[in-house]
Motif scaffolding. Structure first.
Motif: not given
Lengths: 770, 324
Positions: A150-156, A299-300, A361-362, A685-691
Motif C-alpha cells: 500500500d503506497p500510503l503505508e510505504a511512505m512511512n 492514485y490516491v 512490491n506491486n 487486482i493484486l492480493d499482497k503483490g500477487i495478480t
C-alpha cells in the motif's frame, strides 16, 4: 491559415490533408499480410523464456542452474552474474540528460526480488517445451520478506524498504500559485473528497515479442514490438558494447498503449543471442505480460476545491500519491504530468499541489495511454460536478465560468499560446447527447454526465525533443519517406504519407514510408507522449517542402512561369489556373536529376527547448501544447443490481487539423472505449503483490457487445503546434471519459462514487442497498 | 504444457476402460474449453497423464424428443442447444442459459456435459502455476476467507473444509429448475443430486463414470421457465450470479415452482424457501419480492460480496416474474 474553429471535415485547399482516406497499410492488416513481431522466424532460431520470481518480496539466497544447463537442447541459461552491466540507469528514449528522473534499470533480479513476475533467469533452447522444462529445473532458494503493498503505508519512514535506498518515496513535486488559504476563505462552497483509481492493464492485442540475431557484420539486430527503437542504446549499455553495434527494427506494432515504451524483451533477446550466437525469439504469454509488464498507476487523490456563490473557482488544493510499484521506470514523469494537469482546463487563482510517487512490491507501473492525465481528470471533473450540485448550477455552466482560454496561464505559469476550445467541445458534446432517454423499467434510472479534459501532446520540453525525417522523390515521381517512427496502430506512418502527398502532389499509393529501423531510417524519437504527428509530421513537412523547393526552379523553367505560381497535383506540375498545360512530375524530376539537383532532404524538427521547472513551485513550461476535449455520456443504472449500461457516448475534441479524419476518428473512438473500461470494469487486482487477474477472463475489457455507439465530433481550430495546425489526439482521446461516466452515474442515482471502476458493488452501496 | 497421452475412445465402454486403467490420472476431453485451460495454466500440481477423447464416440451428439422427454446427448454443443426451436419454445430456461454461456466460439466447441462437469473458477484456485496452494489442491487453507472474495460464496463454506468457491455453470441451474435427469455410463441421477460439494470435486461422478445424456420430461401444461444471468459484461463472462426458475401455474395461481441460483455456492443452490413463498399465490410485484427475500434469508456474505446477495435476491424476483 484560418484560426477560427471549423466544424468537422471542413477542408479548404488541401488535396489529401483532412480527407478521409483508408490508411496505406489498412488492406495488409485486413488480409493478415502484415508481419508482426511474432510472425517472423529465422532458420536455426532458439526460443527464449524468462524465469520469474515466485514471490513479490524476497531475498535470493542462491540460484542453481546446473539442472537446466545439463538438459539436451538448452543453449544458454543466464542469471544476473552473466549480464555484463546488469544495473544501468533508466533514461528511456531520452537524449537530453536532466536530473531528478533516473531510476535503476536492473535486467535480472540480483540478491533481492521486488515484485512477483520480476525476471530472475533467462533460458534459450531449441524448442519452447525444452525451454519451459529448463525453467522448471532452475532451483532458486528464496527467503520471503514482508514486502509493502500500500503506497500510503510505504511512505512511512519505518516501512519495509522495497529497494536498496532509505526511502520508498521516489520523488515529490509541488505547485504553488497564489494563496490557497485566502482562496478558500473567499469561497462560499468548498468540496473535499478523496478519490482512488486502480491499476490498469494495457491490454494490447499483441503481447511483448521479438527476435534477435547477429548479422554478418557482427551487429546485434533486434526485430521487436516496441514504441521506442532508441532502446538500442540501453541494450548496448547493458552489453557493454558501442551503441552502433546494436540495431533495433520495429515492425508494425499490435498496440502499445505505453507498455512498450519501456524495455520489454529486447535486452533479454540481445543477451541470449550474444551468448549463443544464434537467433533467439521470445514472445510472452498473456499471463506473463499481465504479471510482469508495466501497469497504469493507481492514485490516491485528495482534492479540496472552493468556489464563489456564482461558481467561480477560487482555490484548489490537491495531494496526489501514486503507486510506482517495484521499480522507478517512468513514474517520476507520469507524476509530473499529473501534477501539471491537476487543475484541469480551468483558471484557478490559488493552487497548491503536492504529489508523491512511492515504491511498493506491486507490479511496476509506468506509461499508459494518458500518462497520468486520466487519473487527475477523474478527480477534478468529479469535483466540478460536486461544486455545481452544491451551487445549483448546471455542469456546463460552472465549467463555462472557469475554462481556460487562449492566452490564459496554467497554474504553472505557462501561457496557452495555441487554440483552447474546451468550451466549444463541451457545448457540442452536450448538444449531440440530446434529451435523456426514458427508463426501460421502474427500477432503472437514467443519468447524463459531462467531463472536459486537457492533456499535453509532445514530450516534456526540458527533454529537448527532436525528430528527423527523410523525403526523397524517385525518377518516376514516386516518393520515399524514411522516418524512424514506430507505428503502433494509430496510423503514425500513414499520416506521414498524407503529409508528403499533400506537399508533393503525389497520390497516397505512390508514397512509400519506411519506418522503425535504427540502421536505415533517421531517428525520429519515441512513439509516446502523443508526439509522433507533432514531431515527425513537422519533420516530414519540412523535408517534403525542401524537396519541392529544389524542384521548383526547373519546373518553372520548363513551364515558363514563375515558381510561386506552380501547383503540384496528381503527379503533375502546372501553372495555377491552367491545369491543361501540366507537365508530368516525373519529367521535372528527371530533368532535375540530369542537372544534379538534390532529390531528397533530411529535415530535423526541434520542439521548443526549455529548462527544468522548479520542483518546489512548479513554475515553468513543461509541455509544448495541450489538446482539449469533452465527453458527454448517458447511462442507465439498474438500481436493483447496480449494473450500468452506457446508452449514449459523445466525444468532442479540437484536433487542430485532422490529417486523416478516419484515423483521427478511430483514435477518438478507441480512446472512448479505452476509458470506458477504466470507468466500469477494468482493474488489475493484486492480493499482497500477487495478480488475481492474469488473463482476460478476470481482467474485464469491454467487448464489442458492451461498446456503445461513439459519436465523434471533431473541431478543427487549425491552431495546434503540429503540421497544418494539427494537435495530438492519441492519448488525450481517453482522458475525460471515466469522469463523464461517473458524473452520469451520480446524476442518475444521486450519490457520488469516489473510486474507479464503478462496479455494481459500489453502486449498490451508494444506493444504500447493502 | 507438459506431455500427456491422448486416446481416442471409439465406444463408451472403451472410454470407461481407459479411465479405469489410469485410475484417476486421466481426464475426459470433448470440447476441451475447460480442461485445456486448466492444463495450460498448470492450475493443479498433479497433471493428467492422459486425455480420453470422447468426441470419437458416435451417437452422443443429438437433441431428440422421445418417450415424452427431451433428450440431449452429452456431446451436444451449447450453440446447438441455444438455437434449437423446441428447446427455445418449451425449455426456454435451458435455451437461454446456453445462449448466455461464454462466447460464440466457446459455445461452438463446449458441450452440455462438459459445462456441467466444469471446474470452478475461483481466482486463488486458478492462479497459474499453483501460486496459491489452496484447500482444493491439498493445501492448508482457503485464501478467499481473508482475501478478495468479491466473487465467492454467499452461503458459507462447503461442508468439508471451508472452500468458498462457487459453481460457475449457467446450464446447471437451468437443468435443476427443469428437474432434468443426468444419465451416465452407470446410472441416472436427478440434476439436483448430480452436483456435490467436496474437496477437488464438484459432482458425484466416480473416476470411471461418464455423462452420456441429459433427459428432461415434457413440461406440464401451464408451465414456464426462465433464466437470468448477471455478469460484468454482456458476453463471455462467467456469471456473478444467475438464476433459473420453472413455474407451473393454473388459473393465475402458482401450483409448483423450482428456483435455482448459481455462482453463489460451491454447487447450484436451489432455493426451496423462495419456491414456498410463491406457491399458491399469483405472480405479482409483492409475491416475487417475498420470494427474493426468502431466497437470501440464509445468506452469510463475506467481506466483499454483500452485493451478490442483493443481486441474487433481484434475479430470483426477475426469474419468477419472467415466468408470469
Amino acid at each position: 491559415m484560418k484560426k477560427d474553429p471549423k466544424d468537422q471535415l471542413s477542408n479548404y485547399e488541401y488535396q489529401f490533408i483532412g480527407k478521409p482516406v483508408p490508411r496505406h497499410d489498412a488492406w495488409d492488416k485486413v488480409f493478415g499480410r502484415t508481419k508482426y513481431a511474432d510472425d517472423f522466424d529465422m532458420p536455426g532460431m532458439l526460443f527464449g523464456k524468462v524465469l520469474r520470481s515466485s514471490y513479490p518480496a524476497a531475498k535470493i539466497l542462491s540460484i542453481d542452474t546446473s539442472g537446466a544447463e545439463k538438459m539436451p537442447g538448452v543453449a544458454a541459461v543466464l542469471t544476473a552474474k552473466d549480464v555484463p552491466n546488469n544495473e544501468t540507469v533508466t533514461r528511456f528514449g531520452q537524449t537530453h540528460q536532466v536530473g531528478g528522473f533516473e531510476g535503476l534499470y536492473r535486467v535480472l533480479a540480483d540478491k533481492k526480488v521486488r515484485f512477483m513476475g520480476e525476471a530472475v533467469a533467462l533460458v534459450a533452447a531449441e524448442t519452447e517445451e525444452i525451454a519451459e522444462e529448463a525453467l522448471a529445473r532452475i532451483k532458486v532458494e528464496y527467503e520471503q520478506l514482508p514486502g509493502v503493498f500500500d503506497p500510503l503505508e510505504a511512505m512511512n519512514p519505518d516501512a519495509y524498504q522495497v529497494g536498496e535506498g532509505d526511502s520508498n518515496i521516489i520523488c515529490n513535486y509541488q505547485v504553488r500559485k497564489g494563496d490557497v488559504k485566502e482562496g478558500f476563505s473567499r469561497s462560499h462552497v468548498v468540496v473535499e473528497n478523496t478519490y482512488r483509481v486502480p491499476f490498469v492493464e494495457h491490454a494490447f492485442l499483441e503481447p511483448e515479442s521479438g527476435i534477435a540475431w547477429i548479422d554478418d557484420s557482427e551487429i546485434i539486430t533486434i526485430r521487436v514490438s516496441t514504441q521506442v527503437i532508441e532502446h538500442f542504446r540501453d541494450v548496448a549499455d547493458v552489453l557493454g558494447i558501442p551503441h552502433n553495434k546494436v540495431r533495433v527494427i520495429a515492425p508494425m506494432v499490435g498496440g502499445g498503449f505505453g507498455s512498450k515504451e519501456d524495455i520489454t524483451v529486447e535486452t533479454f533477446l540481445a543477451l541470449l543471442t550474444w551468448k549463443t550466437g544464434k537467433p533467439v525469439k521470445m514472445t510472452w504469454t498473456r499471463e506473463g505480460s499481465i504479471i510482469s509488464s508495466s501497469k497504469r498507476h493507481p492514485y490516491v487523490m485528495k482534492y479540496k476545491t472552493g468556489a464563489t456563490r456564482d461558481g467561480k473557482l477560487m482555490a484548489m488544493e490537491a495531494q496526489l500519491i501514486s503507486d510506482a510499484g517495484a521499480h522507478v521506470y517512468l513514474s517520476p514523469w507520469v507524476l509530473l504530468y499529473s501534477t501539471v494537469d491537476a487543475t484541469g482546463p480551468y483558471d484557478i487563482p490559488n493552487v497548491k499541489v503536492d504529489s508523491y510517487t512511492v515504491l511498493t512490491n506491486n507490479t511496476f507501473t509506468s506509461a499508459n495511454r494518458g500518462f497520468g492525465a486520466p487519473q487527475v481528470c477523474f478527480a477534478y471533473e468529479s469535483q466540478m460536478d460536486e461544486l455545481a450540485r452544491r451551487l445549483s448550477l448546471s455542469p456546463l455552466e460552472i465549467r463555462k465560468r472557469n475554462y481556460l482560454r487562449k492566452g490564459d496561464a496554467l497554474a504553472t505559469g505557462r501561457v496557452l499560446e495555441y487554440g483552447v476550445e474546451t468550451e466549444k467541445t463541451a457545448i457540442k458534446a452536450l448538444e449531440a447527447l440530446g434529451e435523456p432517454s426514458m427508463p426501460s423499467s421502474p427500477t432503472e434510472k437514467i443519468g447524463q454526465g459531462l467531463a472536459s479534459g486537457m492533456m499535453s501532446y509532445g514530450r516534456m520540453t526540458f527533454l529537448h525533443d527532436t525528430s528527423r525525417s527523410y523525403v526523397g522523390i524517385e525518377l518516376d515521381g514516386s516518393v520515399t519517406v524514411r522516418c524512424g517512427v514506430q507505428d503502433i496502430g494509430g496510423g503514425q506512418a500513414s499520416s506521414l504519407a498524407s503529409i508528403a502527398a499533400e506537399i508533393l502532389g503525389v497520390p497516397m499509393e505512390e508514397i512509400k514510408v519506411f519506418i522503425g529501423d535504427t540502421a536505415l531510417t533517421p531517428i525520429a524519437g519515441t512513439t509516446t507522449a502523443t508526439r509522433m504527428l507533432y514531431m515527425s509530421g513537422n519533420a516530414t513537412l519540412k523535408a517534403a517542402t525542401e524537396v519541392k523547393k529544389s524542384l521548383l526552379p526547373k519546373a518553372a523553367e520548363m513551364l515558363e512561369a514563375s515558381p510561386e505560381d506552380l501547383v503540384f497535383r496528381d503527379k503533375k506540375v502546372f501553372v495555377r489556373g491552367a491545369p491543361a498545360r501540366a507537365i508530368p512530375l516525373a519529367d521535372v524530376v528527371k530533368a532535375c536529376a540530369a542537372d544534379g539537383v538534390q532529390l531528397y532532404n533530411v529535415a530535423q524538427f526541434n520542439a521548443p527547448f526549455r529548462e527544468l521547472i522548479d520542483f518546489k513551485t512548479g513554475q515553468g513550461q513543461v509541455f509544448p501544447d495541450f489538446t482539449f476535449g469533452s465527453h458527454a455520456v448517458e447511462v442507465a443504472v439498474d438500481t436493483e443490481t447496480g449494473k450500468v449500461r452506457v446508452l449514449k457516448l459523445v466525444a468532442c475534441y479540437d484536433v487542430g487539423q485532422a490529417i486523416n479524419p478516419l484515423s483521427a476518428e478511430g483514435q477518438i473512438e478507441g480512446g472512448a472505449l479505452y476509458g470506458l473500461g477504466y470507468a466500469l470494469t477494468e482493474e488489475v487486482i493484486l492480493d499482497k503483490g500477487i495478480t488475481l487477474t492474469p488473463s482476460f477472463s478476470e481482467y474485464l475489457v469491454p467487448t464489442s457487445v458492451d461498446a456503445p455507439h461513439v459519436k465523434t465530433i471533431m473541431l478543427e481550430s487549425r491552431d495546434g503546434a503540429g503540421p497544418f495546425g494539427a494537435k495530438g489526439i492519441g492519448e488525450p482521446s481517453c482522458n475525460s471519459i471515466a469522469p463523464a461516466v461517473a458524473n452520469a452515474v451520480a446524476n442518475a442515482i444521486g450519490a457520488r462514487i469516489l473510486d474507479l471502476p464503478l462496479t455494481p458493488e459500489k453502486i449498490l452501496r451508494s444506493l444504500q442497498k447493502l | 504444457m507438459k506431455r500427456f497421452a491422448h486416446l481416442n475412445a471409439r465406444t463408451l465402454d472403451e472410454a470407461v476402460l481407459y479411465l479405469r486403467r489410469y485410475g484417476g490420472r486421466a481426464k475426459i476431453i470433448a470440447g476441451g474449453t475447460d480442461v485445456l485451460g486448466r492444463m495450460k495454466d498448470e492450475i493443479v500440481p498433479t497433471y493428467p497423464e492422459a486425455l480420453i477423447n470422447i468426441k470419437t464416440i458416435p451417437g452422443l451428439d443429438f437433441i431428440e424428443e422421445r418417450e415424452g422427454s427431451l433428450k440431449i446427448g452429452a456431446l451436444t454443443k451449447l450453440e446447438d442447444i441455444a438455437r434449437h426451436p423446441v428447446i427455445k419454445a418449451k425449455f426456454s430456461a435451458l435455451a437461454e442459459a446456453a445462449r448466455r454461456t461464454a462466447s460464440p466460439h466457446i459455445r461452438e466447441m463446449g458441450t452440455i456435459a462438459g459445462n456441467i462437469c466444469q471446474d470452478i473458477r475461483c481466482w486463488y484456485y486458478r492462479a497459474p502455476n499453483n501460486r496459491f496452494p489452496c484447500l482444493r489442491k491439498g493445501g492448508g487453507r482457503c485464501y478467499a476467507i481473508e482475501g478478495d472474495n468479491r466473487y465467492h460464496s454467499i452461503f458459507g463454506a462447503s461442508v468439508d473444509g471451508g472452500c468458498l468457491a462457487v459453481h460457475p455453470s449457467d446450464i446447471a441451474p437451468a437443468l435443476i429448475a427443469l428437474d432434468a435427469k443426468i444419465r451416465t455410463s452407470e446410472r441416472k441421477i436427478k440434476a439436483e443430486h448430480f452436483f456435490e460439494v467436496g474437496v477437488c470435486k464438484t459432482n458425484v461422478l466416480e473416476e470411471d463414470e461418464i455423462v452420456t445424456e441429459i433427459e428432461i420430461s415434457q413440461p406440464p401444461v401451464g408451465s414456464k421457465s426462465a433464466f437470468i444471468k448477471f455478469a460484468a459484461r454482456e458476453t463471455i463472462d462467467f456469471p456473478v450470479v444467475n438464476c433459473a426458475a420453472t413455474i407451473v401455474g393454473s388459473e393465475g395461481t402458482v401450483q409448483a415452482a423450482r428456483i435455482c441460483l448459481n455462482a453463489v455456492y460451491l454447487k447450484p443452490y436451489r432455493v426451496t424457501s423462495a419456491e414456498q413463498a410463491i406457491i399458491g399465490k399469483t405472480i405479482s410485484d409483492n409475491s416475487v419480492e417475498d420470494a427474493g427475500i426468502e431466497a437470501v434469508r440464509q445468506a452469510k456474505p463475506l467481506a466483499r460480496n454483500t452485493y451478490m446477495v442483493q443481486i441474487a435476491r433481484t434475479l430470483v424476483k426477475r426469474a419468477v416474474l419472467a415466468c408470469g
